[in-house]
Scaffold this motif. Sequence first.
Motif, PDB file in Angstrom:
ATOM      1  N   LYS A  79      94.930  46.923 -16.627  1.00  0.00           N
ATOM      2  CA  LYS A  79      95.902  47.992 -16.881  1.00  0.00           C
ATOM      3  C   LYS A  79      95.298  49.373 -16.611  1.00  0.00           C
ATOM      4  CE  LYS A  79      98.382  45.352 -20.354  1.00  0.00           C
ATOM      5  NZ  LYS A  79      98.545  45.133 -21.792  1.00  0.00           N
ATOM      6  N   MET A  80      94.051  49.557 -16.998  1.00  0.00           N
ATOM      7  CA  MET A  80      93.404  50.861 -16.832  1.00  0.00           C
ATOM      8  C   MET A  80      93.157  51.202 -15.371  1.00  0.00           C
ATOM      9  SD  MET A  80      90.607  50.845 -19.892  1.00  0.00           S
ATOM     10  CE  MET A  80      89.961  52.447 -19.480  1.00  0.00           C
ATOM     11  N   THR A  81      92.851  50.194 -14.570  1.00  0.00           N
ATOM     12  CA  THR A  81      92.442  50.440 -13.190  1.00  0.00           C
ATOM     13  C   THR A  81      93.539  50.170 -12.165  1.00  0.00           C
ATOM     14  OG1 THR A  81      91.599  48.174 -12.958  1.00  0.00           O
ATOM     15  CG2 THR A  81      90.029  49.878 -13.709  1.00  0.00           C
ATOM     16  N   GLY A  82      94.578  49.444 -12.564  1.00  0.00           N
ATOM     17  CA  GLY A  82      95.609  49.058 -11.605  1.00  0.00           C
ATOM     18  C   GLY A  82      95.169  47.915 -10.707  1.00  0.00           C
TER      19      GLY A  82
ATOM     20  N   ARG B  71      86.697  37.138 -20.652  1.00  0.00           N
ATOM     21  CA  ARG B  71      85.793  38.155 -20.121  1.00  0.00           C
ATOM     22  C   ARG B  71      85.950  39.464 -20.887  1.00  0.00           C
ATOM     23  NH1 ARG B  71      87.749  35.067 -16.044  1.00  0.00           N
ATOM     24  NH2 ARG B  71      86.305  34.404 -14.416  1.00  0.00           N
ATOM     25  N   ILE B  72      84.809  40.078 -21.210  1.00  0.00           N
ATOM     26  CA  ILE B  72      84.827  41.421 -21.792  1.00  0.00           C
ATOM     27  C   ILE B  72      83.885  42.299 -20.974  1.00  0.00           C
ATOM     28  CG2 ILE B  72      85.537  40.780 -24.136  1.00  0.00           C
ATOM     29  CD1 ILE B  72      82.594  40.962 -24.968  1.00  0.00           C
ATOM     30  N   TYR B  73      84.279  43.547 -20.838  1.00  0.00           N
ATOM     31  CA  TYR B  73      83.556  44.478 -19.973  1.00  0.00           C
ATOM     32  C   TYR B  73      83.086  45.698 -20.760  1.00  0.00           C
ATOM     33  CZ  TYR B  73      85.489  41.605 -16.294  1.00  0.00           C
ATOM     34  OH  TYR B  73      85.807  40.534 -15.494  1.00  0.00           O
TER      35      TYR B  73
ATOM     36  N   VAL C 170      83.782  49.355 -16.759  1.00  0.00           N
ATOM     37  CA  VAL C 170      85.105  49.983 -16.691  1.00  0.00           C
ATOM     38  C   VAL C 170      85.059  51.143 -15.697  1.00  0.00           C
ATOM     39  CG1 VAL C 170      86.820  51.316 -17.986  1.00  0.00           C
ATOM     40  CG2 VAL C 170      85.775  49.283 -19.023  1.00  0.00           C
ATOM     41  N   ILE C 171      84.039  51.977 -15.831  1.00  0.00           N
ATOM     42  CA  ILE C 171      83.884  53.133 -14.930  1.00  0.00           C
ATOM     43  C   ILE C 171      83.708  52.656 -13.496  1.00  0.00           C
ATOM     44  CG2 ILE C 171      82.356  55.048 -14.323  1.00  0.00           C
ATOM     45  CD1 ILE C 171      81.858  55.301 -17.421  1.00  0.00           C
ATOM     46  N   LYS C 172      82.880  51.632 -13.320  1.00  0.00           N
ATOM     47  CA  LYS C 172      82.637  51.117 -11.967  1.00  0.00           C
ATOM     48  C   LYS C 172      83.918  50.554 -11.350  1.00  0.00           C
ATOM     49  CE  LYS C 172      79.642  48.243  -9.178  1.00  0.00           C
ATOM     50  NZ  LYS C 172      78.466  47.358  -9.130  1.00  0.00           N
ATOM     51  N   ALA C 173      84.667  49.765 -12.102  1.00  0.00           N
ATOM     52  CA  ALA C 173      85.903  49.174 -11.576  1.00  0.00           C
ATOM     53  C   ALA C 173      86.927  50.257 -11.238  1.00  0.00           C
ATOM     54  CB  ALA C 173      86.479  48.177 -12.577  1.00  0.00           C
ATOM     55  N   ALA C 174      87.053  51.267 -12.090  1.00  0.00           N
ATOM     56  CA  ALA C 174      88.005  52.352 -11.830  1.00  0.00           C
ATOM     57  C   ALA C 174      87.606  53.123 -10.579  1.00  0.00           C
ATOM     58  CB  ALA C 174      88.080  53.282 -13.036  1.00  0.00           C
TER      59      ALA C 174
END
Length: 148
Positions: free
Chosen positions: A27-30, A57-59, A64-68
């Motif tokens: 949801k955060m990254t689309g 899975r937990i991140y 999170v920053i890397k995926a975004a």
Amino acid sequence: MAQSLQGDFRDLFHRGQLTIGISELSKMTGVSPRQLRYWQKKGYIIPKNQDEPGRARIYTLKMVIKAAAMSNLLAAGYTLKAAADQVDERMRPAQTMYHVLFDRYQGSQIGDDGEILIDLGTFDPDPTQELFAKLVDEQPKFILKPKN
């Protein structure tokens, strides 16, 4: 005498305690959960609990920053590998700063004059001294104090 501040946040950030699940990351990254699992399979993102098969899975905040950032670069036309490489390179200074700060961070105290002192531990060139940081007029200043 200085007092310790309550609610030390070192463990929260340093040990990767801020985590989210794959649905929240999506949801955060689309980026769809399916794509995120593919990125994981390729080694571009790594869940905190990768050694626990069968668990959700937990991140960590770092992932999170890397995926975004990867999602933004993909939208700008980068390939997946190029996006991952670019993000890794861009994150290097932030990772260095993170380690400098959090590996040195020993806690915080309220000084005799009410200021907040950040304890950065033993001063390497002189182990009889401790290094502290504080803000003076919004600028960081460093202080050496004899070790107790």
